[in-house]
Design an enzyme around this catalytic site. Sequence first.
Site, PDB file in Angstrom:
ATOM      1  N   ASN A 180      36.447 -37.520   2.396  1.00  0.00           N
ATOM      2  CA  ASN A 180      36.931 -38.383   3.467  1.00  0.00           C
ATOM      3  C   ASN A 180      36.491 -39.830   3.279  1.00  0.00           C
ATOM      4  OD1 ASN A 180      38.301 -36.362   4.773  1.00  0.00           O
ATOM      5  ND2 ASN A 180      36.610 -35.854   6.174  1.00  0.00           N
ATOM      6  N   ASP A 185      -1.093  -3.363   6.581  1.00  0.00           N
ATOM      7  CA  ASP A 185      -1.357  -3.293   8.017  1.00  0.00           C
ATOM      8  C   ASP A 185      -2.828  -3.147   8.360  1.00  0.00           C
ATOM      9  OD1 ASP A 185      -1.814  -0.739   7.125  1.00  0.00           O
ATOM     10  OD2 ASP A 185      -0.499   0.254   8.568  1.00  0.00           O
ATOM     11  N   ASP A 206       0.862  -1.172   0.000  1.00  0.00           N
ATOM     12  CA  ASP A 206       0.000   0.000   0.000  1.00  0.00           C
ATOM     13  C   ASP A 206       0.903   1.228   0.000  1.00  0.00           C
ATOM     14  OD1 ASP A 206      -2.144   1.679   0.155  1.00  0.00           O
ATOM     15  OD2 ASP A 206      -2.661   1.217   2.239  1.00  0.00           O
TER      16      ASP A 206
END
Length: 841
Positions: free
Chosen positions: A662, A594, A335
């Site tokens: 690994n 809001d 808005d």
Amino acid sequence: MTTTRPTHTPRRTPPDPAAASFWALTVDEVARLFPAPDAIAAPLALARARGHSRLRSWAGIVLRQLSSPITMILLVAALIATATGDNVDGGVILLIVVLSAALGAWQEGRAADAVANLLASVAVTVRVQHGDALVDLPTDAVRPGDRVVLGAGDIVPADCRLVETDDLQVDESSLTGESFPVAKQAGGPLPVDTPLAQRSNILFNGTSVVSGKAVAIAVLVGADSTFGHISTALETRAEPTSFETGIRAFGMLLLRVMVVMVAAILLINLVLGRPLIDSLLFALALAVGITPQMLPVVVSVSLAAGARRMARQDVIVKRLDVIEDLGSMSVLCTDKTGTITAGSVRVDRALDAAGQPSERMLDLAALNAGLQSGYPNPLDLAVLARRPLPPGAVSLDEVPYDFTRKRLTVVAEVAGQRTMITKGAFDGVLACCSRVDTADGIRPLDPIRAEIADRFRRLSADGYRVIGLATAPVDSDRPLQVVDEHDLVFEGFLAFLDPVKEDARASLAELAALGIRTKILTGDNRYVAATLAPQLGIDAGRVAVGADLAGLGQAQVHELVSRTSIFAEVEPSQKEVIVAALRDAGETVGFLGDGINDATALHGADVGISVDTAASVAKKAAAVVLLTKELAVVATGVRLGRHTFSNTLKYVRVASSANFGNILSMVVAAATLPFLPMLPGQILLLNFLADIPNTLVSRDNVDHERLEIAGVWDMRQVTRFMIMFGLLSTVFDLATFALMRWVFHTDAATFRTGWFIESGLTQFVAMMTLRTSRPAWRSRPDGVFFWVSLLVAAATVTLTFTPLGALAQFVAVPPALLLALFAMVLGYGLANEALKRFVRF
């Protein structure tokens, strides 16, 4: 006095059977179902509950750490080792299990506490009567028997029996699908078989108050409420974000690699005739080594750290998983009031129908604004700031504002004179009028209707938000209805000014630099909206209005939404349509709002953003709450979201390549060496030491260019990174094997110690070189992260020379070999830098 009740879920007790049809009971009968609250004991009970809730949370975290599949595997391995007489290995494994669980629980617990504190700071609350006082409680802390006081914008926290009402209108669309507000009143009992939508004397959990006021008794809460039953019956998991999907895919990738490699190693060791127990423990230790057991902790800590970092910048994240969506946001719908404009609305001009200044207009506007019982809005506050409500004014009746009529009507009585005053959107008010107040008295409107409409357009084109006002005499006591808004007298215009913020243009440019397009969705008319484009530097093309969406097919809606930057005269349902169209087009959509009318769009967006001062229904629907309503704060939140995502992905890349390298090295070593290349306890110790700095990766700095683009989870890129840098790690591991076996002719204990040292140092080098796509020396790591990582690497070396190292069956490495290992690690770092030129990430 205001207090809070903890938001933990209380122990459930079955509701009284009489409460099942409580709309068929009187208010007194409902009140007698529940004991009166003990106001004196309440504070002590709340404090105890908060403490118990915290203890339960930490106990649950510790239990999860100890009951994870990986931990259970290790505990079984420790028992097997102890049962077969290998107390040293069993003890070492058990110690590492405890230390790993403690480390994970501590980090996860701190993250959980941080998030809980952040959520508490923006909790949606409701007022509850305790004796003569009103206390504010989180909506999910309301319990049966509580008397709640509700006003416009409030969320209804439970299924409630109404006690008092004042022009109450409720939005029940989330429950019934009805888009129009429903009138409610505290009437007498209704028949037991009254349909849900006609139960006018009760409120439903999860609905919201549009206008009016109410006092109600909470009857059914949580899963016992109507909404709770429906939610449980239809419960579906939210669609996972790309971040969650990527994490899951990464875990499955490593799981598949682990199963294949560990099975190969176990088979090789058995074929070579090595002891079954030793081979099994070694394989289990390797399984743990390659499994990213710290990944959930690292993700939780990273997201919680990101949330805390955002909170320091006035951005509160209510759901941690939305941080990734915030960082990848591509469109922001907002808005204009308070974000694009200053939000300090003021009445600049009050004009009669002829366009002349009018004090009467201010008097009528003050009565309408001051006597209405709905949610206080900026326009009404601006009116009352200019002209206070006159003393003695009384509201006799009201038709509340709704987003279809876009107007509000009150019946005001001043000094015994009654007047109906309607105020709202100009077109809607003018459509209700047949007459106009002029200097020559009340005259028919039609001869000058076009002239009045033109005056409205000119005021709007000057940047004013213009509303109309009309009146009618009242000579009856019958209740006011919407149909009474006709044959009114048009009185004039109220012109409000809300100037564009000085930094609005720069804020939009900042969002654009982050790859985020901004679309303005406003209820203002098209003429006001058109004035925004040149002020904001937006190439608006044309301003679309909400009505343009009507009657369009899906493809046409998508095309209109994609090419339009400013939408005017937009209704709440149309905001939701615009957001949905953008999402369908593959955009990650943020929505900033809001108001009560923003709730559905907030819920429908990928990132619903509201502000701390928003209506409760909007704040409840939002996933992010801003403490400052500024676009610049949104841009800050986006960068912090990208920071968090980048650091989490950093851990994934480095952990995957290191683990893959690994395990590949272990396969080769197991097939070629006459002994196990590393003991199970040594593997677990190495894994534990690596986890310490990994939990701090969320603190690390992120290169500036990473923050300017949205982070994307690309599983192909992660896999390619893992293979390329994992193979490079294996090459240096094999070179180290050759160095120790063929140059230094080491025995088994020295070999294991040397490889332990080399692995610990290469983990440090891998993180420092692969944390950035830049040359490592051009990207500064976080100080704490760097020094802790360096100390752990140093501890890996020094540990082998201590009594604790001897307990783990390490031996002192000759200085010449130690120097050779340092040289090998340095070469590995340089090789990583060289490979980064060819592997983009």
